[in-house]
Design a protein around this motif. Structure first.
Motif, PDB file in Angstrom:
ATOM      1  N   LEU A 279      13.016 -13.336   6.967  1.00  0.00           N
ATOM      2  CA  LEU A 279      13.260 -12.145   7.777  1.00  0.00           C
ATOM      3  C   LEU A 279      12.021 -11.271   7.924  1.00  0.00           C
ATOM      4  N   LEU A 280      10.993 -11.538   7.140  1.00  0.00           N
ATOM      5  CA  LEU A 280       9.763 -10.762   7.249  1.00  0.00           C
ATOM      6  C   LEU A 280       8.568 -11.620   7.666  1.00  0.00           C
ATOM      7  N   GLU A 281       8.800 -12.903   7.866  1.00  0.00           N
ATOM      8  CA  GLU A 281       7.737 -13.792   8.302  1.00  0.00           C
ATOM      9  C   GLU A 281       7.664 -13.795   9.817  1.00  0.00           C
ATOM     10  N   ASP A 282       6.628 -14.387  10.368  1.00  0.00           N
ATOM     11  CA  ASP A 282       6.418 -14.418  11.802  1.00  0.00           C
ATOM     12  C   ASP A 282       7.227 -15.508  12.514  1.00  0.00           C
ATOM     13  N   HIS A 283       7.926 -16.352  11.764  1.00  0.00           N
ATOM     14  CA  HIS A 283       8.726 -17.389  12.403  1.00  0.00           C
ATOM     15  C   HIS A 283      10.197 -16.986  12.365  1.00  0.00           C
TER      16      HIS A 283
ATOM     17  N   GLU B 106       4.353  -0.086   7.382  1.00  0.00           N
ATOM     18  CA  GLU B 106       3.385  -0.418   8.416  1.00  0.00           C
ATOM     19  C   GLU B 106       2.323  -1.400   7.936  1.00  0.00           C
ATOM     20  N   THR B 107       2.219  -1.640   6.641  1.00  0.00           N
ATOM     21  CA  THR B 107       1.217  -2.552   6.116  1.00  0.00           C
ATOM     22  C   THR B 107       1.371  -3.912   6.794  1.00  0.00           C
ATOM     23  N   ALA B 108       0.273  -4.434   7.320  1.00  0.00           N
ATOM     24  CA  ALA B 108       0.316  -5.682   8.092  1.00  0.00           C
ATOM     25  C   ALA B 108       0.903  -6.838   7.288  1.00  0.00           C
ATOM     26  N   ARG B 109       0.444  -7.071   6.132  1.00  0.00           N
ATOM     27  CA  ARG B 109       0.943  -8.138   5.275  1.00  0.00           C
ATOM     28  C   ARG B 109       1.238  -7.533   3.904  1.00  0.00           C
ATOM     29  N   PRO B 110       2.422  -6.962   3.741  1.00  0.00           N
ATOM     30  CA  PRO B 110       2.713  -6.313   2.462  1.00  0.00           C
ATOM     31  C   PRO B 110       2.713  -7.307   1.310  1.00  0.00           C
ATOM     32  N   ARG B 111       2.259  -6.860   0.180  1.00  0.00           N
ATOM     33  CA  ARG B 111       2.346  -7.672  -1.034  1.00  0.00           C
ATOM     34  C   ARG B 111       3.750  -7.495  -1.577  1.00  0.00           C
ATOM     35  N   LEU B 112       4.432  -8.602  -1.718  1.00  0.00           N
ATOM     36  CA  LEU B 112       5.828  -8.544  -2.115  1.00  0.00           C
ATOM     37  C   LEU B 112       6.072  -9.415  -3.336  1.00  0.00           C
ATOM     38  N   LYS B 113       6.985  -8.993  -4.152  1.00  0.00           N
ATOM     39  CA  LYS B 113       7.381  -9.803  -5.300  1.00  0.00           C
ATOM     40  C   LYS B 113       8.260 -10.931  -4.770  1.00  0.00           C
ATOM     41  N   ILE B 114       7.920 -12.143  -5.116  1.00  0.00           N
ATOM     42  CA  ILE B 114       8.683 -13.301  -4.659  1.00  0.00           C
ATOM     43  C   ILE B 114       9.428 -13.896  -5.847  1.00  0.00           C
ATOM     44  N   ALA B 115      10.731 -14.097  -5.650  1.00  0.00           N
ATOM     45  CA  ALA B 115      11.555 -14.689  -6.690  1.00  0.00           C
ATOM     46  C   ALA B 115      12.215 -15.941  -6.120  1.00  0.00           C
TER      47      ALA B 115
ATOM     48  N   ILE C 224      13.250  -6.699  11.064  1.00  0.00           N
ATOM     49  CA  ILE C 224      13.912  -7.979  10.799  1.00  0.00           C
ATOM     50  C   ILE C 224      14.825  -8.420  11.941  1.00  0.00           C
ATOM     51  N   ALA C 225      15.240  -7.499  12.810  1.00  0.00           N
ATOM     52  CA  ALA C 225      16.180  -7.838  13.888  1.00  0.00           C
ATOM     53  C   ALA C 225      15.745  -9.033  14.731  1.00  0.00           C
ATOM     54  N   PRO C 226      14.482  -9.125  15.153  1.00  0.00           N
ATOM     55  CA  PRO C 226      14.094 -10.266  15.995  1.00  0.00           C
ATOM     56  C   PRO C 226      14.178 -11.612  15.281  1.00  0.00           C
ATOM     57  N   ARG C 227      14.317 -11.601  13.982  1.00  0.00           N
ATOM     58  CA  ARG C 227      14.351 -12.851  13.214  1.00  0.00           C
ATOM     59  C   ARG C 227      15.777 -13.287  12.873  1.00  0.00           C
TER      60      ARG C 227
ATOM     61  N   LEU D 269      13.531 -18.621  -0.598  1.00  0.00           N
ATOM     62  CA  LEU D 269      12.753 -17.586  -1.258  1.00  0.00           C
ATOM     63  C   LEU D 269      13.334 -16.224  -0.940  1.00  0.00           C
ATOM     64  N   THR D 270      13.464 -15.397  -1.964  1.00  0.00           N
ATOM     65  CA  THR D 270      13.940 -14.038  -1.781  1.00  0.00           C
ATOM     66  C   THR D 270      12.793 -13.089  -2.071  1.00  0.00           C
ATOM     67  N   LEU D 271      12.611 -12.111  -1.187  1.00  0.00           N
ATOM     68  CA  LEU D 271      11.603 -11.082  -1.389  1.00  0.00           C
ATOM     69  C   LEU D 271      12.291  -9.813  -1.858  1.00  0.00           C
ATOM     70  N   SER D 272      11.639  -9.104  -2.745  1.00  0.00           N
ATOM     71  CA  SER D 272      12.119  -7.797  -3.165  1.00  0.00           C
ATOM     72  C   SER D 272      11.076  -6.781  -2.745  1.00  0.00           C
ATOM     73  N   ILE D 273      11.509  -5.824  -1.937  1.00  0.00           N
ATOM     74  CA  ILE D 273      10.594  -4.784  -1.501  1.00  0.00           C
ATOM     75  C   ILE D 273      11.181  -3.425  -1.849  1.00  0.00           C
ATOM     76  N   GLU D 274      10.327  -2.463  -1.971  1.00  0.00           N
ATOM     77  CA  GLU D 274      10.758  -1.104  -2.259  1.00  0.00           C
ATOM     78  C   GLU D 274      10.365  -0.218  -1.100  1.00  0.00           C
ATOM     79  N   ILE D 275      11.306   0.581  -0.612  1.00  0.00           N
ATOM     80  CA  ILE D 275      11.016   1.524   0.462  1.00  0.00           C
ATOM     81  C   ILE D 275      11.599   2.877   0.098  1.00  0.00           C
ATOM     82  N   ALA D 276      11.084   3.912   0.748  1.00  0.00           N
ATOM     83  CA  ALA D 276      11.555   5.271   0.487  1.00  0.00           C
ATOM     84  C   ALA D 276      11.936   5.926   1.806  1.00  0.00           C
ATOM     85  N   GLY D 277      13.136   6.430   1.883  1.00  0.00           N
ATOM     86  CA  GLY D 277      13.556   7.227   3.015  1.00  0.00           C
ATOM     87  C   GLY D 277      14.309   6.490   4.097  1.00  0.00           C
ATOM     88  N   GLU D 278      15.075   7.272   4.837  1.00  0.00           N
ATOM     89  CA  GLU D 278      15.895   6.744   5.923  1.00  0.00           C
ATOM     90  C   GLU D 278      15.053   6.120   7.029  1.00  0.00           C
TER      91      GLU D 278
END
Length: 172
Positions: free
Chosen positions: A163-167, A8-17, A43-46, A24-33
């Motif tokens: 896939l996580l940007e607003d465009h 839910e974080t509005a602008r998550p801090r993400l590791k960019i590689a 990401i679906a709308p993008r 650009l590829t983002l790596s994010i960590e999430i927990a749970g189904e």
């Protein structure tokens, strides 16, 4: 180190590689189904019409769960199960068709030709493909590749930053 943040974080801090000069590829960590489904919905709308999306990861990593979230984000209200035994499930939504492939049990890539892959990929339908490496030589190249791995606290997801940007283009 990848930072773990609630979805839910509005602008998550993400590791960019830098995977490629223009990609650009983002790596994010999430927990749970629930978080995996929310990521898919986000990401679906993008995802552009006609996109070929590879979902890669080990057994149990969450590929089908992410596909479920993407389908929900595209407007599907019903259940989503893994097409492990049928290879393919097609979801016809009011303004979009999504083909969900699971190639885990496929014996040869040419089985894709037998189920009419060329006709299914009409340039309009979105294709979500689990275990895409098993379709090598027959599947078209990915427009988007999402890699899911295990972490001690959940899952690590590597995906294109767009896939996580607003465009981006919305399905439908």
């Amino acid at each position: 180190m990848v930072e773990s943040l609630p979805l839910e974080t509005a602008r998550p801090r993400l590791k960019i590689a830098y995977a490629h000069v223009y990609h650009l590829t983002l790596s994010i960590e999430i927990a749970g189904e629930a978080a995996m489904i929310e990521l898919g919905k986000r990401i679906a709308p993008r995802i552009s019409r006609g996109a070929m999306i590879y979902l890669s990861g080990d057994l149990g990593a969450g590929k089908t769960t992410l596909a479920r979230g993407i389908l929900k984000g595209c407007g599907h209200a019903g259940s989503v199960t893994s097409p492990t035994y049928t290879l393919l499930e097609t979801y016809t939504l009011p303004s979009l068709v999504v083909h969900h492939f699971d190639l885990y049990r496929m014996k040869t890539p040419f089985e894709l030709e037998q189920i009419g892959l060329r006709d299914l990929l009409d340039g309009e339908a979105i294709a979500l493909v689990e275990w895409p490496d098993r379709g090598r030589g027959v599947l078209p190249p990915a427009d988007v590749r999402i890699d899911i791995g295990f972490t001690p606290s959940g899952r690590s997801i590597a995906l294109p930053h767009c896939l996580l940007e607003d465009h981006g283009a919305a399905p439908g």
